[in-house]
Design a protein around this motif. Sequence first.
Motif, PDB file in Angstrom:
ATOM      1  N   PHE A  45     -97.976 -34.934 -59.481  1.00 54.74           N
ATOM      2  CA  PHE A  45     -99.337 -34.696 -60.145  1.00 54.74           C
ATOM      3  C   PHE A  45    -100.046 -34.039 -59.853  1.00 54.74           C
ATOM      4  CE2 PHE A  45    -101.298 -33.005 -63.428  1.00 54.74           C
ATOM      5  CZ  PHE A  45    -100.774 -31.647 -63.854  1.00 54.74           C
ATOM      6  N   ASN A  46    -101.016 -35.677 -59.294  1.00 57.12           N
ATOM      7  CA  ASN A  46    -102.494 -34.945 -58.540  1.00 57.12           C
ATOM      8  C   ASN A  46    -102.226 -34.297 -57.811  1.00 57.12           C
ATOM      9  OD1 ASN A  46    -103.090 -38.604 -60.124  1.00 57.12           O
ATOM     10  ND2 ASN A  46    -103.169 -36.103 -61.658  1.00 57.12           N
ATOM     11  N   ILE A  47    -101.663 -34.430 -56.434  1.00 58.25           N
ATOM     12  CA  ILE A  47    -102.150 -33.606 -55.251  1.00 58.25           C
ATOM     13  C   ILE A  47    -102.103 -32.706 -55.524  1.00 58.25           C
ATOM     14  CG2 ILE A  47    -101.431 -33.870 -52.889  1.00 58.25           C
ATOM     15  CD1 ILE A  47    -100.581 -37.047 -53.057  1.00 58.25           C
ATOM     16  N   ILE A  48    -100.862 -32.148 -55.977  1.00 59.02           N
ATOM     17  CA  ILE A  48    -100.484 -30.789 -56.506  1.00 59.02           C
ATOM     18  C   ILE A  48    -101.124 -29.668 -56.910  1.00 59.02           C
ATOM     19  CG2 ILE A  48     -98.698 -29.093 -57.317  1.00 59.02           C
ATOM     20  CD1 ILE A  48     -96.418 -31.205 -57.075  1.00 59.02           C
ATOM     21  N   VAL A  49    -101.936 -30.761 -58.327  1.00 57.94           N
ATOM     22  CA  VAL A  49    -103.668 -29.796 -59.278  1.00 57.94           C
ATOM     23  C   VAL A  49    -104.301 -30.055 -58.450  1.00 57.94           C
ATOM     24  CG1 VAL A  49    -104.557 -29.400 -60.863  1.00 57.94           C
ATOM     25  CG2 VAL A  49    -101.838 -30.565 -60.937  1.00 57.94           C
ATOM     26  N   GLY A  50    -104.433 -30.373 -57.352  1.00 62.18           N
ATOM     27  CA  GLY A  50    -105.770 -30.400 -55.987  1.00 62.18           C
ATOM     28  C   GLY A  50    -106.110 -29.792 -55.677  1.00 62.18           C
TER      29      GLY A  50
END
Length: 480
Positions: free
Chosen positions: A84-89
Motif C-alpha cells: 500500500f505504501n509503495i502504490i500511494v508513494g
Amino acid sequence: MSILKRKTTIGLVWSSIDKFSTLMIHFILGILLARILLPEDYGLIGMITIFIAISQSLVDSGFFTALVQKKDVNNNDYSTIFYFNIIVGIILYCILFIGAGFIGDFYETPILIDIIKVIGINIIITSTTIVHKAFLTTKIDFKTLAIINITSALLGGIVGIYLAINGYGVWTLVYQSIVKSLSIAILFWVLNQWKPNLVFDKQSFNALFGFGSKLMISGLLKIFFNNIYLVIIGKIYKAEELGYFTRATLFKQIPATLVTTVLQSVTFPILVEVIDEDSKVKNLLERSVKLTGFVLFPIITMLLFFAKPIIIVLITSKWLPTVVLLQILSLEIIFHPLQYINLNFLNAKGRSDLFLKLELIKNVLTVGAILATYRFGLIPLSISYVIVSFIGFFINTYYTKKYISYSAFSQLKDLFPYLLVSIAASGVGFFISETFNSYLTQLITGIGISLVIYYLLSYMFKFKELIEIQNLISSRIIVK
C-alpha cells in the motif's frame, strides 16, 4: 532486572546513541553548509516543505503507529501495508510532478518547479522503508535502526559538503536529501531480516486503517498547520527572510526533536504493554516529563542567553537576523516533547479518535494566530507560534488528567525545579561571559560555566534524573 525494564534500558541506550549521533552529524554538517550556502537557498526549500511533508504523511497513513500498536501483528499485516505504501508513494509523486508548475506560479519562483520534481523522488524511496522501521521498532531493535540512521546521515552529509563547495547552491540540499533517503532504503533491505510476502490482506488492511486513518488525518492537519507559517512567510516575504526563520526553527528543533524521538520511540512500545495498569502508566509519564525538563530547560535558557554568539560563531554574521527569532522560538522547545508525551498515551490506549479531536482544536488556534499576526512581520508571527504551542500543551493534557489524574498543572509543577536551576545557571554564565569581547570566548566560557553550575546545583538538590543518567553511564550494560 525484569524483561520489561531491560527492554526499556537497552532501547533507551541505542535510541539515545542513534538520535544523539545523527543529531551531532546533522548539526555539524548543517553548520558547515550554512556557512557556505545563502539564506535564500534554505528559504526555497522551506517554501516546498509543506508539500513534501504532506505527501510523506499520506504515504504512511498512520500505518507505522498502527503496526507498532497492534499486539498480534503478523507478516501479512506488514506485507499488506508495504505494498500500500509503495502504490500511494508512486501516485503522490506523480501528483507532485504534475502540480510543480502551479506551486512555482503560486510563489512566483520558477526554480521551484525543477526542485519539486527532483526532491519529490524522496516520497517513493521513503515508501519502501516505513514497514521496515515499524518491524524493527516492534522488536525494539534500536541497534539496527541506529546503524542505518547514522550511516545514512554521514553519507548524505559528505555529499552535501562536496556539492556546496563546488557551487551547487540550493541543489546541494536537494541532492543531499535524496542520497540520505536512498541510503536508508538500501540499508533497511540489507540489515533487516524482514521480507514481504506476496499477499494483500484486505481484512488486515481495514483493521489497521481503522486505527491509522485517524492518525493520518491528525498528522496531515498537524503538518499543514505547523508548516503554514512557512507558506505565509514564503508568499508574503522574501526567500531570504524565510531562510532566517527556517534556520532559527532548525536550531530550536534539534534538542526538542532529539528528546521527543528518543522518548517516543522507547516509551510507546512500553506504554502499549502496560496501558491497562494506570499506576505504571502514570509513573512512566511522570518520569518522561521530569527527564524532559531536566534535559531541555538548560538548553532553552542557554539559547536565550547566548543566541547571538551562537549564531555569529557557528554560521557567521550573515545570519544575524536569526538571533531574535531563535530567542523567541526557543521558548517553544519544552512544549513540543511534552505534547508528544501526552499524545503517546492516547495512541497507546488505542484512542486515535481523541488524538484527532485534540489536533483539530489546536489547528483552529493556529489559524487564528496566523490571521492576527502575519501582517506585522516575522517577530509577531514567531511569538504567535510559541503561544499556540503553550495553549496546545494544556489541550493535550486534558485526557491524561481524565484517565490517570496527571494534569497540566501537575506536569508544570514537576518541571518547575529544573526551570529555576536552569535560569540561575545560564544567568550566571551569561554575566561572566559578558566580560569578554570575543564572541567565541563568550560562547565557550558562558556555556561551559552554565553547564558546570547546572550540574552542581542538580547534584546539590539531588535531582533523580542526574543520578539515573550517571548510573546509566557507569553501569556495565551489555547492549546486544
